[in-house]
Scaffold this motif. Structure first.
Motif, PDB file in Angstrom:
ATOM      1  N   LYS A 181     -16.002   4.687  -2.029  1.00 11.77           N
ATOM      2  CA  LYS A 181     -16.798   3.162  -1.573  1.00 11.77           C
ATOM      3  C   LYS A 181     -16.684   2.100  -0.979  1.00 11.77           C
ATOM      4  N   GLY A 182     -16.704   1.136  -2.161  1.00 10.17           N
ATOM      5  CA  GLY A 182     -16.437  -0.480  -2.357  1.00 10.17           C
ATOM      6  C   GLY A 182     -14.629  -0.800  -1.086  1.00 10.17           C
ATOM      7  N   VAL A 183     -13.887  -0.276  -1.170  1.00 11.15           N
ATOM      8  CA  VAL A 183     -12.996  -0.043  -1.014  1.00 11.15           C
ATOM      9  C   VAL A 183     -12.494  -0.190   0.011  1.00 11.15           C
ATOM     10  N   PRO A 184     -12.062  -1.069   1.545  1.00 13.11           N
ATOM     11  CA  PRO A 184     -12.085  -1.477   2.646  1.00 13.11           C
ATOM     12  C   PRO A 184     -11.224  -0.761   3.215  1.00 13.11           C
ATOM     13  N   VAL A 185     -11.237   0.069   4.696  1.00 13.97           N
ATOM     14  CA  VAL A 185     -10.208   0.656   5.396  1.00 13.97           C
ATOM     15  C   VAL A 185      -9.416   0.330   5.505  1.00 13.97           C
ATOM     16  N   ALA A 186      -8.465   0.973   5.514  1.00  8.44           N
ATOM     17  CA  ALA A 186      -6.555   0.482   6.133  1.00  8.44           C
ATOM     18  C   ALA A 186      -6.386   1.136   6.422  1.00  8.44           C
ATOM     19  N   GLU A 187      -5.341   0.633   8.114  1.00  9.60           N
ATOM     20  CA  GLU A 187      -4.944   1.223   8.932  1.00  9.60           C
ATOM     21  C   GLU A 187      -3.940   0.680   9.214  1.00  9.60           C
ATOM     22  N   ILE A 188      -3.206   1.643  10.357  1.00  7.19           N
ATOM     23  CA  ILE A 188      -1.709   1.618  10.014  1.00  7.19           C
ATOM     24  C   ILE A 188      -1.690   1.738  11.867  1.00  7.19           C
ATOM     25  N   THR A 189      -1.203   1.113  13.157  1.00  2.05           N
ATOM     26  CA  THR A 189      -1.482   0.571  14.513  1.00  2.05           C
ATOM     27  C   THR A 189       0.194   1.344  14.832  1.00  2.05           C
ATOM     28  N   PRO A 190       0.325   1.609  15.929  1.00  2.00           N
ATOM     29  CA  PRO A 190       1.062   2.455  16.504  1.00  2.00           C
ATOM     30  C   PRO A 190       2.224   1.336  16.279  1.00  2.00           C
ATOM     31  N   HIS A 191       2.473   0.456  16.431  1.00  4.95           N
ATOM     32  CA  HIS A 191       2.785  -1.410  16.899  1.00  4.95           C
ATOM     33  C   HIS A 191       3.149  -1.412  15.106  1.00  4.95           C
ATOM     34  N   SER A 192       2.817  -0.446  14.265  1.00  2.18           N
ATOM     35  CA  SER A 192       3.105  -0.509  12.458  1.00  2.18           C
ATOM     36  C   SER A 192       2.691  -1.778  12.459  1.00  2.18           C
ATOM     37  N   ASP A 193       1.175  -2.630  13.122  1.00  2.00           N
ATOM     38  CA  ASP A 193       1.016  -3.721  12.425  1.00  2.00           C
ATOM     39  C   ASP A 193      -0.554  -2.628  11.251  1.00  2.00           C
ATOM     40  N   LEU A 194      -0.868  -4.085  10.343  1.00  2.00           N
ATOM     41  CA  LEU A 194      -1.017  -3.007   8.762  1.00  2.00           C
ATOM     42  C   LEU A 194      -2.426  -3.827   9.461  1.00  2.00           C
ATOM     43  N   LEU A 195      -3.633  -3.529   9.229  1.00  2.00           N
ATOM     44  CA  LEU A 195      -5.262  -3.694   9.363  1.00  2.00           C
ATOM     45  C   LEU A 195      -6.050  -3.329   7.913  1.00  2.00           C
ATOM     46  N   ILE A 196      -6.834  -4.215   7.240  1.00  2.00           N
ATOM     47  CA  ILE A 196      -7.110  -4.016   6.285  1.00  2.00           C
ATOM     48  C   ILE A 196      -8.945  -4.184   6.253  1.00  2.00           C
ATOM     49  N   GLY A 197      -9.621  -3.715   6.607  1.00  2.00           N
ATOM     50  CA  GLY A 197     -10.853  -4.011   6.885  1.00  2.00           C
ATOM     51  C   GLY A 197     -11.446  -4.489   8.779  1.00  2.00           C
ATOM     52  N   HIS A 198     -10.417  -4.009   9.490  1.00  2.00           N
ATOM     53  CA  HIS A 198     -10.409  -4.088  11.332  1.00  2.00           C
ATOM     54  C   HIS A 198      -9.847  -5.113  11.520  1.00  2.00           C
ATOM     55  N   ARG A 199      -8.980  -6.411   9.658  1.00  2.00           N
ATOM     56  CA  ARG A 199      -8.063  -7.500   9.714  1.00  2.00           C
ATOM     57  C   ARG A 199      -6.853  -7.575   9.844  1.00  2.00           C
ATOM     58  N   PRO A 200      -5.916  -8.153  10.788  1.00  2.00           N
ATOM     59  CA  PRO A 200      -5.020  -7.722  10.177  1.00  2.00           C
ATOM     60  C   PRO A 200      -4.031  -8.228   8.997  1.00  2.00           C
ATOM     61  N   VAL A 201      -3.065  -8.179   8.510  1.00  2.00           N
ATOM     62  CA  VAL A 201      -2.802  -8.466   7.336  1.00  2.00           C
ATOM     63  C   VAL A 201      -0.609  -8.315   7.638  1.00  2.00           C
ATOM     64  N   ARG A 202      -0.761 -10.110   7.402  1.00  2.57           N
ATOM     65  CA  ARG A 202       0.875 -10.585   7.735  1.00  2.57           C
ATOM     66  C   ARG A 202       1.770  -9.846   6.596  1.00  2.57           C
ATOM     67  N   LEU A 203       2.935  -9.395   7.906  1.00  2.00           N
ATOM     68  CA  LEU A 203       3.664  -8.307   6.746  1.00  2.00           C
ATOM     69  C   LEU A 203       5.052  -9.089   6.803  1.00  2.00           C
ATOM     70  N   THR A 204       5.922  -8.482   5.861  1.00  2.00           N
ATOM     71  CA  THR A 204       6.924  -9.318   5.833  1.00  2.00           C
ATOM     72  C   THR A 204       8.657  -8.318   6.871  1.00  2.00           C
ATOM     73  N   ALA A 205       8.932  -9.256   7.438  1.00  2.00           N
ATOM     74  CA  ALA A 205      10.169  -7.911   8.217  1.00  2.00           C
ATOM     75  C   ALA A 205      10.595  -6.985   7.003  1.00  2.00           C
ATOM     76  N   HIS A 206      10.744  -7.064   5.907  1.00  2.00           N
ATOM     77  CA  HIS A 206      11.090  -6.189   5.007  1.00  2.00           C
ATOM     78  C   HIS A 206      10.214  -5.058   4.537  1.00  2.00           C
ATOM     79  N   GLN A 207       8.414  -5.690   4.914  1.00  2.00           N
ATOM     80  CA  GLN A 207       7.940  -5.071   4.670  1.00  2.00           C
ATOM     81  C   GLN A 207       7.301  -3.750   5.754  1.00  2.00           C
ATOM     82  N   HIS A 208       7.964  -4.062   6.391  1.00  2.00           N
ATOM     83  CA  HIS A 208       7.610  -3.397   8.194  1.00  2.00           C
ATOM     84  C   HIS A 208       8.528  -1.764   8.065  1.00  2.00           C
ATOM     85  N   THR A 209      10.070  -2.489   7.137  1.00  2.00           N
ATOM     86  CA  THR A 209      11.126  -1.468   7.143  1.00  2.00           C
ATOM     87  C   THR A 209      10.345  -0.323   6.428  1.00  2.00           C
ATOM     88  N   LEU A 210      10.464  -0.627   5.004  1.00  2.00           N
ATOM     89  CA  LEU A 210       9.494   0.491   4.638  1.00  2.00           C
ATOM     90  C   LEU A 210       8.858   1.757   5.174  1.00  2.00           C
TER      91      LEU A 210
END
Length: 81
Positions: free
Chosen positions: A52-81
């Motif tokens: 319960k102490g871990v924030p919720v993570a989400e992947i948007t339809p545009h492949s953006d990563l949100l952790i705790g409803h905040r965007p996390v900056r990803l590198t181009a390489h990470q987006h390809t994974l």
């Protein structure tokens, strides 16, 4: 790594729906596939931990990563994974 989860979930969903179509419920399978496609295209995919102490993570339809409803900056390489 997060995109692999998305790919795994989509693949598992497709495999399950293919098996259902072999059981004679083809029309329902098409509806379920359409609904799943719409959900992936327009809604975030939520990843939750049992802790319960871990924030919720989400992947948007545009492949953006949100952790705790905040965007996390990803590198181009990470987006390809």
């Amino acid at each position: 790594m997060m995109n692999m989860t998305l790919i795994f979930r989509a693949s598992a969903m497709v495999c399950g729906l293919v098996l259902l179509s072999a059981c004679g419920v083809k029309r329902q399978v098409h509806r379920d596939l359409h609904q799943a496609r719409q959900e992936v295209m327009f809604n975030n995919i939520t990843l939750q931990a049992d802790d319960k102490g871990v924030p919720v993570a989400e992947i948007t339809p545009h492949s953006d990563l949100l952790i705790g409803h905040r965007p996390v900056r990803l590198t181009a390489h990470q987006h390809t994974l």
